[in-house]
Scaffold this motif. Structure first.
Motif, PDB file in Angstrom:
ATOM      1  N   MET A  98     -20.045  -8.874  -2.240  1.00 14.13           N
ATOM      2  CA  MET A  98     -20.503  -8.713  -0.842  1.00 14.13           C
ATOM      3  C   MET A  98     -20.542  -9.817   0.257  1.00 14.13           C
ATOM      4  O   MET A  98     -19.972 -10.003   1.000  1.00 14.13           O
ATOM      5  N   ALA A  99     -21.060 -11.222  -0.469  1.00 15.38           N
ATOM      6  CA  ALA A  99     -21.119 -12.166   0.115  1.00 15.38           C
ATOM      7  C   ALA A  99     -19.812 -12.920   0.496  1.00 15.38           C
ATOM      8  O   ALA A  99     -19.404 -13.340   1.651  1.00 15.38           O
ATOM      9  N   ALA A 100     -18.875 -12.637  -0.523  1.00 17.24           N
ATOM     10  CA  ALA A 100     -17.581 -13.079  -0.218  1.00 17.24           C
ATOM     11  C   ALA A 100     -16.887 -12.459   0.864  1.00 17.24           C
ATOM     12  O   ALA A 100     -16.225 -12.753   1.573  1.00 17.24           O
ATOM     13  N   GLY A 101     -17.057 -11.003   0.894  1.00 14.20           N
ATOM     14  CA  GLY A 101     -16.405 -10.245   1.933  1.00 14.20           C
ATOM     15  C   GLY A 101     -16.898 -10.771   3.274  1.00 14.20           C
ATOM     16  O   GLY A 101     -16.323 -10.736   4.305  1.00 14.20           O
ATOM     17  N   ILE A 102     -18.173 -10.866   3.537  1.00 17.93           N
ATOM     18  CA  ILE A 102     -18.957 -11.345   4.582  1.00 17.93           C
ATOM     19  C   ILE A 102     -18.264 -12.664   4.982  1.00 17.93           C
ATOM     20  O   ILE A 102     -17.902 -13.003   6.281  1.00 17.93           O
ATOM     21  N   GLU A 103     -18.235 -13.632   4.093  1.00 24.66           N
ATOM     22  CA  GLU A 103     -17.610 -14.820   4.488  1.00 24.66           C
ATOM     23  C   GLU A 103     -16.077 -14.837   4.847  1.00 24.66           C
ATOM     24  O   GLU A 103     -15.644 -15.538   5.661  1.00 24.66           O
ATOM     25  N   ASP A 104     -15.263 -13.971   4.138  1.00 19.56           N
ATOM     26  CA  ASP A 104     -14.065 -13.722   4.583  1.00 19.56           C
ATOM     27  C   ASP A 104     -14.090 -13.138   6.195  1.00 19.56           C
ATOM     28  O   ASP A 104     -13.102 -13.829   6.741  1.00 19.56           O
ATOM     29  N   ILE A 105     -14.671 -12.316   6.335  1.00 22.24           N
ATOM     30  CA  ILE A 105     -14.843 -11.897   7.856  1.00 22.24           C
ATOM     31  C   ILE A 105     -15.356 -13.050   8.851  1.00 22.24           C
ATOM     32  O   ILE A 105     -14.781 -13.128   9.955  1.00 22.24           O
ATOM     33  N   VAL A 106     -15.968 -13.720   8.542  1.00 15.80           N
ATOM     34  CA  VAL A 106     -16.539 -14.983   9.208  1.00 15.80           C
ATOM     35  C   VAL A 106     -15.580 -15.855   9.361  1.00 15.80           C
ATOM     36  O   VAL A 106     -15.103 -16.559  10.658  1.00 15.80           O
ATOM     37  N   ARG A 107     -14.573 -16.168   8.405  1.00 12.58           N
ATOM     38  CA  ARG A 107     -13.659 -17.094   8.336  1.00 12.58           C
ATOM     39  C   ARG A 107     -12.467 -16.762   9.341  1.00 12.58           C
ATOM     40  O   ARG A 107     -11.962 -17.342  10.002  1.00 12.58           O
ATOM     41  N   THR A 108     -12.147 -15.441   8.931  1.00 12.66           N
ATOM     42  CA  THR A 108     -10.891 -14.717  10.000  1.00 12.66           C
ATOM     43  C   THR A 108     -11.658 -14.776  11.339  1.00 12.66           C
ATOM     44  O   THR A 108     -10.558 -14.914  12.363  1.00 12.66           O
ATOM     45  N   LEU A 109     -12.886 -14.243  11.713  1.00 10.90           N
ATOM     46  CA  LEU A 109     -13.278 -14.312  13.124  1.00 10.90           C
ATOM     47  C   LEU A 109     -13.079 -16.093  13.688  1.00 10.90           C
ATOM     48  O   LEU A 109     -12.585 -15.992  14.920  1.00 10.90           O
ATOM     49  N   ASP A 110     -13.447 -16.792  12.860  1.00 12.68           N
ATOM     50  CA  ASP A 110     -13.253 -18.108  13.425  1.00 12.68           C
ATOM     51  C   ASP A 110     -11.940 -18.625  13.641  1.00 12.68           C
ATOM     52  O   ASP A 110     -11.609 -19.213  14.831  1.00 12.68           O
ATOM     53  N   THR A 143       5.282 -17.900  10.776  1.00 13.38           N
ATOM     54  CA  THR A 143       4.348 -18.344  11.802  1.00 13.38           C
ATOM     55  C   THR A 143       3.720 -17.312  12.611  1.00 13.38           C
ATOM     56  O   THR A 143       2.726 -17.581  13.595  1.00 13.38           O
ATOM     57  N   ASP A 144       3.933 -16.065  12.524  1.00 13.70           N
ATOM     58  CA  ASP A 144       3.522 -15.241  13.354  1.00 13.70           C
ATOM     59  C   ASP A 144       2.194 -14.622  12.787  1.00 13.70           C
ATOM     60  O   ASP A 144       1.854 -14.820  11.814  1.00 13.70           O
ATOM     61  N   PRO A 145       1.261 -14.270  13.671  1.00 10.30           N
ATOM     62  CA  PRO A 145      -0.186 -13.799  13.405  1.00 10.30           C
ATOM     63  C   PRO A 145      -0.042 -12.780  12.351  1.00 10.30           C
ATOM     64  O   PRO A 145       0.709 -11.819  12.258  1.00 10.30           O
ATOM     65  N   PHE A 146      -0.785 -13.048  11.153  1.00  7.99           N
ATOM     66  CA  PHE A 146      -1.170 -12.071  10.077  1.00  7.99           C
ATOM     67  C   PHE A 146      -0.013 -11.880   9.419  1.00  7.99           C
ATOM     68  O   PHE A 146       0.152 -10.804   8.513  1.00  7.99           O
ATOM     69  N   VAL A 147       1.101 -12.924   9.342  1.00  9.20           N
ATOM     70  CA  VAL A 147       2.089 -13.020   8.309  1.00  9.20           C
ATOM     71  C   VAL A 147       1.843 -13.798   7.228  1.00  9.20           C
ATOM     72  O   VAL A 147       1.857 -14.955   7.554  1.00  9.20           O
ATOM     73  N   ARG A 148       1.904 -13.231   5.962  1.00  5.36           N
ATOM     74  CA  ARG A 148       1.663 -14.262   4.811  1.00  5.36           C
ATOM     75  C   ARG A 148       2.595 -14.298   4.006  1.00  5.36           C
ATOM     76  O   ARG A 148       3.752 -13.606   3.767  1.00  5.36           O
ATOM     77  N   GLY A 149       2.730 -15.586   3.476  1.00  7.01           N
ATOM     78  CA  GLY A 149       3.869 -15.759   2.193  1.00  7.01           C
ATOM     79  C   GLY A 149       3.439 -14.847   0.906  1.00  7.01           C
ATOM     80  O   GLY A 149       4.400 -14.766   0.073  1.00  7.01           O
ATOM     81  N   GLU A 150       2.397 -14.493   0.750  1.00  2.00           N
ATOM     82  CA  GLU A 150       1.834 -13.868  -0.426  1.00  2.00           C
ATOM     83  C   GLU A 150       1.273 -12.501  -0.067  1.00  2.00           C
ATOM     84  O   GLU A 150       0.581 -12.550   1.281  1.00  2.00           O
ATOM     85  N   ALA A 151       1.808 -11.485  -0.529  1.00  2.17           N
ATOM     86  CA  ALA A 151       1.392 -10.133   0.144  1.00  2.17           C
ATOM     87  C   ALA A 151      -0.129  -9.625   0.025  1.00  2.17           C
ATOM     88  O   ALA A 151      -0.273  -8.759   0.990  1.00  2.17           O
ATOM     89  N   SER A 152      -0.969 -10.337  -0.944  1.00  2.27           N
ATOM     90  CA  SER A 152      -2.308  -9.562  -0.891  1.00  2.27           C
ATOM     91  C   SER A 152      -3.187 -10.452   0.334  1.00  2.27           C
ATOM     92  O   SER A 152      -2.655 -11.165   0.614  1.00  2.27           O
ATOM     93  N   ARG A 153      -4.236  -9.694   0.498  1.00  5.59           N
ATOM     94  CA  ARG A 153      -5.231 -10.161   1.387  1.00  5.59           C
ATOM     95  C   ARG A 153      -6.154 -11.010   0.899  1.00  5.59           C
ATOM     96  O   ARG A 153      -7.394 -11.088   1.163  1.00  5.59           O
ATOM     97  N   ASN A 154      -6.304 -11.221  -0.357  1.00  8.00           N
ATOM     98  CA  ASN A 154      -7.265 -12.070  -1.188  1.00  8.00           C
ATOM     99  C   ASN A 154      -7.294 -13.308  -0.805  1.00  8.00           C
ATOM    100  O   ASN A 154      -6.261 -14.151  -0.641  1.00  8.00           O
ATOM    101  N   ARG A 155      -8.561 -13.954  -0.354  1.00  8.10           N
ATOM    102  CA  ARG A 155      -8.827 -15.197   0.033  1.00  8.10           C
ATOM    103  C   ARG A 155      -8.381 -16.120  -1.047  1.00  8.10           C
ATOM    104  O   ARG A 155      -8.055 -17.332  -0.620  1.00  8.10           O
ATOM    105  N   GLU A 156      -8.439 -15.793  -2.300  1.00 10.68           N
ATOM    106  CA  GLU A 156      -8.247 -16.865  -3.327  1.00 10.68           C
ATOM    107  C   GLU A 156      -6.658 -16.925  -3.391  1.00 10.68           C
ATOM    108  O   GLU A 156      -6.208 -18.067  -3.827  1.00 10.68           O
ATOM    109  N   THR A 157      -5.718 -16.247  -3.047  1.00  5.39           N
ATOM    110  CA  THR A 157      -4.391 -16.363  -3.248  1.00  5.39           C
ATOM    111  C   THR A 157      -3.784 -16.552  -1.726  1.00  5.39           C
ATOM    112  O   THR A 157      -2.534 -16.649  -1.686  1.00  5.39           O
TER     113      THR A 157
END
Length: 471
Positions: free
Chosen positions: A302-314, A418-432
């Motif tokens: 739960m803490a990691a999820g909150i940190e993901d949201i905060v970093r994305t917001l930043d 370089t477009d917003p929310f486009v990633r080289g790796e398909a997952s949305r995991n902050r670790e990868t």
């Protein structure tokens, strides 16, 4: 051709007008020259024709048997007509054969024109007409006349003039030869044409230059204003409309558009600030409340999820604020800036190295530049295992280069990575991976500095990411 073609509107219009004027004047000069030559030949042909018809009137008869002298009237009238056609005739010569000198030159054009005139007048023997020319001072009759003390008029210019001789048979075994002085081309005419072209060229170029300056000066000011507004869309005094009405209307329309864009950006900043405050407050409350969760693994997730949201917001707030700096860029040693970013990753025990290079100083917003370089290094470490950072200078650009030995990016995705929310790796995991805003933010920061972000796959494997900033 492109090398000499001016790039400005003023230069292109002046060059085109100058070229068109020169072509028009060249055509005009050719036409005037041909008209002058036609007049010179007509005067010579007229003089020779009148002499030959007058000399032949007592010896040759016309087609109906009458004397040519009777057809053309008294000699007094002939002389008056002759004065209108050309210079005063020289004395007619009757010889056994046409007079000739070694350097005589055939005149086929004058012969054809004179033959036509004589044929129209009914003069027999015109088919055997012979026409030659020689230097005036080489003609025996001219020299004899000068020796007898009967000089020619100064306007004759004998040193440059030529004597044209026309000979026709008289039907009695003799040749009638007429002479006419062909005046040289007047050099004053060419000088007058050159002077006329020069005056017309100067006046026209000056007038067009002044008119174009009145148009291009406000356009240049508008261009500088648009470029400055693209870099830092700050609210400043509107541009003063000037120039022709069309240009004034363009500047006024730009001022209205700029004011509206500035108002929208201000509203956006206020809205984003409110969104950031309203979202971070409940997130902070959630971070406190999850402390009461007894399951350690669940609490950490739960803490990691909150940190993901905060970093994305930043990241989103940072991306929205790029280009709205309150302070101007400052000249910074990019080598020292890159070293501080690499030290951050070394302190976190992440493999990042800085190669030695030249000292490069460029005007940058330090916080933004660090953020962009940090995102590139983080991507290289995450996907390539290690980041190699170098600072270079290429022409008038400073280059912050980050390379890795990872798999790189598929060629068909390089243009959209370089477009917003486009990633080289398909997952949305902050670790990868992450939210897909790191490269977008780096590109926005580079463009805010007037530079660009360049991504290329290396031939030996891995990715090369470059922040190219103007010096």
């Amino acid at each position: 051709m492109k090398r000499f073609w001016p790039r400005s509107l003023l230069g292109q219009v002046l060059l085109v007008v100058a070229g068109a004027l020169l072509v028009a004047q060249a055509i005009s000069a050719v036409l005037l020259f041909r008209a002058s030559e036609d007049r010179r030949m007509q005067r010579t042909v007229g003089s020779l024709a009148l002499q030959l018809t007058a000399a032949s009137s007592g010896a040759l008869a016309g087609p109906s048997g009458e004397r040519l002298g009777e057809r053309f009237g008294p000699m007094r009238a002939m002389r008056g007509a002759h004065e209108r056609f050309g210079p005063r005739r020289m004395r007619i010569e009757r010889t056994d054969r046409p007079p000739a000198l070694p350097r005589d030159r055939a005149e086929p054009a004058i012969r054809a024109a004179l033959r036509t005139v004589l044929a129209e007048q009914g003069l027999r023997g015109s088919d055997d007409l012979r026409v030659t020319s020689r230097s005036a001072l080489s003609d025996p009759r001219v020299l004899r006349r000068i020796e007898m003390g009967r000089p020619f008029a100064p306007e004759m210019h004998l040193e440059r003039a030529r004597i044209v001789l026309a000979s026709v048979p008289d039907g009695q075994g003799k040749w009638i030869t007429a002479r006419a002085i062909s005046q040289p081309r007047d050099p004053q005419a060419l000088r007058a044409l050159v002077a006329q072209t020069f005056v017309l060229f100067v006046v026209l170029m000056l007038a067009i230059g002044l008119l174009l300056r009145r148009i291009t000066r406000p356009l240049a000011a508008l261009t500088r204003r648009v470029e400055a507004f693209a870099r830092t869309p700050d609210s400043v005094a509107p541009l003063l409309p000037e120039g022709p009405d069309d240009v004034r209307r363009l500047i006024e329309a730009h001022n209205a558009m700029e004011a509206r864009i500035g108002a929208m950006l201000d509203e956006k900043d206020v809205m984003l600030g409110a969104i950031g405050h309203d979202l971070k407050t409940p997130l902070a409350a959630l971070r406190v409340r999850i402390e009461s969760v007894e399951d350690d693994a669940e609490r950490e997730r739960m803490a990691a999820g909150i940190e993901d949201i905060v970093r994305t917001l930043d990241d989103i707030l940072s991306l929205a604020r790029v280009g709205r700096a309150s302070e101007p860029p400052e000249r910074t040693d990019l080598g020292a800036l890159a070293a501080s970013v690499v030290e951050e990753f070394e302190d976190m025990s992440q493999p990042a190295t800085l190669a030695e290079g030249p000292r490069v100083v460029a005007p940058v917003h330090v916080t933004w530049a660090k953020r962009a370089l940090r995102n590139l290094v983080a991507n290289a470490v995450r996907y390539g295992g290690e980041a190699q950072v170098s600072v270079l200078r290429e022409g008038n650009r400073a280059v912050l280069r980050v390379t890795d030995d990872g798999p790189g990016i598929a060629p068909d995705r390089l243009s959209t990575i370089t477009d917003p929310f486009v990633r080289g790796e398909a997952s949305r995991n902050r670790e990868t991976g992450g939210a897909g805003l790191g490269l977008t933010l780096a590109r926005a920061i580079a463009e805010a500095h007037g530079g660009q972000l360049v991504l290329e796959n290396r031939p030996e494997g891995g990715l090369r990411a470059e922040l190219r900033l103007p010096l």
